[in-house]
Structures are given as C-alpha cells and as structure tokens.
Scaffold this motif. Structure first.
Motif, PDB file in Angstrom:
ATOM      1  N   GLN A 199       0.747  -1.127   0.215  1.00 54.39           N
ATOM      2  CA  GLN A 199       0.303   0.032  -0.229  1.00 54.39           C
ATOM      3  C   GLN A 199       0.478   1.173   0.094  1.00 54.39           C
ATOM      4  O   GLN A 199       0.946   2.157  -0.950  1.00 54.39           O
ATOM      5  CB  GLN A 199      -0.790  -0.055   1.187  1.00 54.39           C
ATOM      6  N   ARG A 200       1.814   1.052   0.584  1.00 53.74           N
ATOM      7  CA  ARG A 200       2.845   2.202   1.172  1.00 53.74           C
ATOM      8  C   ARG A 200       3.364   2.915  -0.814  1.00 53.74           C
ATOM      9  O   ARG A 200       3.797   4.243  -0.903  1.00 53.74           O
ATOM     10  CB  ARG A 200       3.539   2.008   1.712  1.00 53.74           C
ATOM     11  N   SER A 201       3.556   1.347  -1.089  1.00 50.26           N
ATOM     12  CA  SER A 201       4.001   1.910  -2.822  1.00 50.26           C
ATOM     13  C   SER A 201       3.058   1.378  -3.313  1.00 50.26           C
ATOM     14  O   SER A 201       4.031   2.313  -4.891  1.00 50.26           O
ATOM     15  CB  SER A 201       5.312   0.574  -2.617  1.00 50.26           C
ATOM     16  N   GLY A 202       2.559   2.035  -3.129  1.00 49.63           N
ATOM     17  CA  GLY A 202       1.125   2.244  -4.712  1.00 49.63           C
ATOM     18  C   GLY A 202       0.659   0.751  -5.134  1.00 49.63           C
ATOM     19  O   GLY A 202       0.241   0.892  -5.989  1.00 49.63           O
ATOM     20  N   GLU A 203       1.326  -0.073  -4.905  1.00 50.54           N
ATOM     21  CA  GLU A 203       1.298  -1.015  -5.399  1.00 50.54           C
ATOM     22  C   GLU A 203       0.380  -2.077  -5.071  1.00 50.54           C
ATOM     23  O   GLU A 203      -0.014  -2.662  -6.033  1.00 50.54           O
ATOM     24  CB  GLU A 203       2.405  -2.469  -5.398  1.00 50.54           C
ATOM     25  N   TYR A 204      -0.839  -1.879  -4.153  1.00 47.60           N
ATOM     26  CA  TYR A 204      -1.614  -1.860  -3.777  1.00 47.60           C
ATOM     27  C   TYR A 204      -2.505  -1.458  -3.155  1.00 47.60           C
ATOM     28  O   TYR A 204      -2.394  -0.644  -2.848  1.00 47.60           O
ATOM     29  CB  TYR A 204      -2.073  -3.261  -2.881  1.00 47.60           C
ATOM     30  N   ASN A 205      -3.663  -0.551  -4.723  1.00 49.80           N
ATOM     31  CA  ASN A 205      -4.695   0.093  -3.737  1.00 49.80           C
ATOM     32  C   ASN A 205      -6.572  -0.216  -3.618  1.00 49.80           C
ATOM     33  O   ASN A 205      -6.620  -1.045  -4.932  1.00 49.80           O
ATOM     34  CB  ASN A 205      -4.651   1.420  -4.866  1.00 49.80           C
ATOM     35  N   PRO A 206      -6.553  -0.967  -2.245  1.00 48.79           N
ATOM     36  CA  PRO A 206      -7.711  -1.550  -2.215  1.00 48.79           C
ATOM     37  C   PRO A 206      -9.216  -0.729  -3.433  1.00 48.79           C
ATOM     38  O   PRO A 206      -9.996  -1.712  -2.834  1.00 48.79           O
ATOM     39  CB  PRO A 206      -8.278  -0.686  -0.525  1.00 48.79           C
ATOM     40  N   ASP A 207      -9.392   0.117  -3.759  1.00 50.15           N
ATOM     41  CA  ASP A 207      -9.929   1.131  -4.228  1.00 50.15           C
ATOM     42  C   ASP A 207      -9.739   0.613  -6.078  1.00 50.15           C
ATOM     43  O   ASP A 207     -10.887   0.303  -6.848  1.00 50.15           O
ATOM     44  CB  ASP A 207      -9.760   2.284  -4.423  1.00 50.15           C
ATOM     45  N   ARG A 208      -8.771   0.331  -6.229  1.00 50.32           N
ATOM     46  CA  ARG A 208      -8.306  -0.646  -7.540  1.00 50.32           C
ATOM     47  C   ARG A 208      -8.314  -1.785  -7.403  1.00 50.32           C
ATOM     48  O   ARG A 208      -8.303  -3.152  -8.566  1.00 50.32           O
ATOM     49  CB  ARG A 208      -7.303   0.105  -8.735  1.00 50.32           C
ATOM     50  N   HIS A 209      -8.117  -2.677  -6.250  1.00 48.31           N
ATOM     51  CA  HIS A 209      -7.727  -4.212  -6.148  1.00 48.31           C
ATOM     52  C   HIS A 209      -8.123  -4.965  -5.355  1.00 48.31           C
ATOM     53  O   HIS A 209      -9.270  -4.427  -4.877  1.00 48.31           O
ATOM     54  CB  HIS A 209      -6.037  -4.368  -5.574  1.00 48.31           C
ATOM     55  N   HIS A 210      -8.740  -5.846  -5.265  1.00 49.01           N
ATOM     56  CA  HIS A 210      -9.287  -7.209  -4.590  1.00 49.01           C
ATOM     57  C   HIS A 210      -8.976  -6.814  -2.971  1.00 49.01           C
ATOM     58  O   HIS A 210      -7.877  -6.834  -2.754  1.00 49.01           O
ATOM     59  CB  HIS A 210      -9.300  -7.831  -5.020  1.00 49.01           C
ATOM     60  N   LEU A 211     -10.150  -6.260  -2.221  1.00 51.56           N
ATOM     61  CA  LEU A 211     -10.032  -6.925  -1.224  1.00 51.56           C
ATOM     62  C   LEU A 211     -10.193  -8.167  -0.513  1.00 51.56           C
ATOM     63  O   LEU A 211     -10.666  -8.714  -1.022  1.00 51.56           O
ATOM     64  CB  LEU A 211     -11.516  -6.142  -0.385  1.00 51.56           C
TER      65      LEU A 211
END
Length: 268
Positions: A199-211
């Motif tokens: 999340q800090r690196s921007g590689e995971y974004n809950p708005d764009r990726h699966h929760l």
C-alpha cells in the motif's frame, strides 16, 4: 644440554603457534530467506528482518565464531543444505520428514501463526474448516514453503485444490490482489506486513484491487536455525556451534530480550 634447551624452545614455539591457531574464530556462512518480510528479507542488498536482528545479536555472543549472514532465495538455500554445500539456513519450520537433509535444528526462535487470506468476495460464506472449505480454489504459496499440512497436500494431489507455488510473499500477494489466485497461505504477521508495504508503494490500492479477508487458521509453527545433515564431516564444528547458539537463544528468551526485539521491530 644445549640440545635439550633447544628442543624445549622449539616445543614452546610450536605450542604458542597452536594456541594462536586455536584462538582464531571459525568463519561460518549462514543463509537467510531474502523474501520473507518482516522476518527475513533483503532490502537494497542488505539482509534485514526480525530473525536477522535476533540472530545477528546471538552470533555476536558466540565465542570462537565469526558469522557472515547472506541473503538467499529460499528454494536455493534449501538446495544448498540438501547438497551439503551450505551450512545453515533460517528460518525453516520443523519438517523432518519432508526435509531429511536438515538436521539438527536449533531451539525454536519465534512462534508463527499460519493462516489463509482470500479475496473478499470468496469469504462471504464462512470457511472455518481447513482445507475442506477451500476445495475448488487456487491457493498461492511461497516456493519451497511446506505449508498447509498433510490433508491440504492430499487435497492438492487429489485435484480438490489447485496449488500455485512461486516466488516470495510480495509476488504471491500481488497475484492475490489482482485475482490471479483465490487465496494465499503464510504467516499472519508476514502477510499483514507485506500488505502495508504494498500500500505504501502504491502497488496495492483497495479501491482498484481486490479486498482481502482472513480465513481459517491453519497451524501454529515455530522458526528455527536449520543445519545441513549432508556435510560429510566438512562442518566439523556444527555440534559446538549449535550448542553455543542454543545457549544464547535460551538466555534471550528467558530474559525477555528476544520478545522485546520483536516488539521494537514491529513498532517502527
């Protein structure tokens, strides 16, 4: 008489030379998993992690040894121990049957809780039973990690579950949040730590990726320092090394220093 004095002098020189030789520390290489944060991982070429810090302190207190800690892909580290090329690796779980080439093991260093995380939409119905409630799914796992237990492996062999094994924690979590696998099994703290890093690196974004949702607890495991059983006498010092290592680890556990190091690392 002079000959006797000369012989005594030579013997004293030889004894002094042996003492100097004995005082030299034994040089030892120990491999650490390079992709298992927060426990053991490589960052900018430097080996870091909770186990790494604990072992670095422990090794510094072992008289007679100078230990170099090297980052290593997990599967390659296992291969080095299997061939006898490598001396020791951390932090394997205690799998004597699956890894007969690792023996002996140290005292347990840390306790770990192995769980399964799945895409949120797959967890709308309760899945408390492992592995039966996960039949029909594709489960991610780090390459070389023997996780899931015997019944899980049987389910994979029988085709009830598809196992996808590749890479480390980061690679598998990226596959999970992008929908390329359904679930992922690993230590709970490692999963949560890596998700925050993504999340800090921007590689995971809950708005764009699966929760993701935490599922069943699979097992409670312990991490060890594992030593090769196939050195053929090359590592003649391993019993003494392990005895001294265990003594230091026991002292760190008993004093509370080990737990304090874990708490300090997580609080950063």
């Amino acid at each position: 008489m002079a000959g006797i004095r000369w012989l005594i002098f030579v013997l004293l020189l030889m004894a002094a030379s042996l003492v100097r030789a004995d005082s030299q520390p034994v040089m030892v290489e120990v491999y650490g998993d390079d992709a298992y944060p927060p426990y053991s991982y490589q960052e900018n070429g430097v080996l870091k992690g909770i186990y790494t810090e604990i072992l670095r302190v422990a090794f510094s207190r072992m008289k007679g040894y100078q230990v170099q800690m090297l980052p290593m892909p997990w599967k390659r580290g296992l291969q080095y121990l299997e061939s006898g090329e490598g001396f020791a690796l951390y932090p394997p779980y205690h799998h004597v049957t699956d890894r007969p080439y690792i023996w002996p093991y140290s005292l347990p260093i840390l306790d770990e809780k192995v769980v399964v995380f799945c895409r949120d939409e797959l967890m709308q119905q309760p899945r408390p039973r492992w592995p039966e409630d996960y039949y029909g799914l594709t489960i991610g796992n780090n390459a070389g990690f023997f996780l899931g237990g015997e019944r899980f492996r049987e389910a994979v062999d029988q085709g009830h579950i598809t196992l996808a094994e590749k890479g480390g924690s980061k690679q598998n979590l990226l596959k999970l949040v992008s929908g390329r696998v359904d679930c992922y099994i690993n230590d709970r703290l490692s999963i949560l730590w890596e998700l925050k890093a993504l999340q800090r690196s921007g590689e995971y974004n809950p708005d764009r990726h699966h929760l993701l949702t935490e599922g069943a607890t699979i097992s409670l495991e312990q991490g060890f320092l594992g030593i090769t059983a196939r050195d053929f006498g090359r590592f003649y010092f391993k019993e003494d090394f392990l005895r001294k290592f265990d003594s230091v680890i026991y002292g760190m556990r008993k004093s509370g220093e080990l737990q304090q190091m874990v708490d300090d690392f997580i609080a950063r």
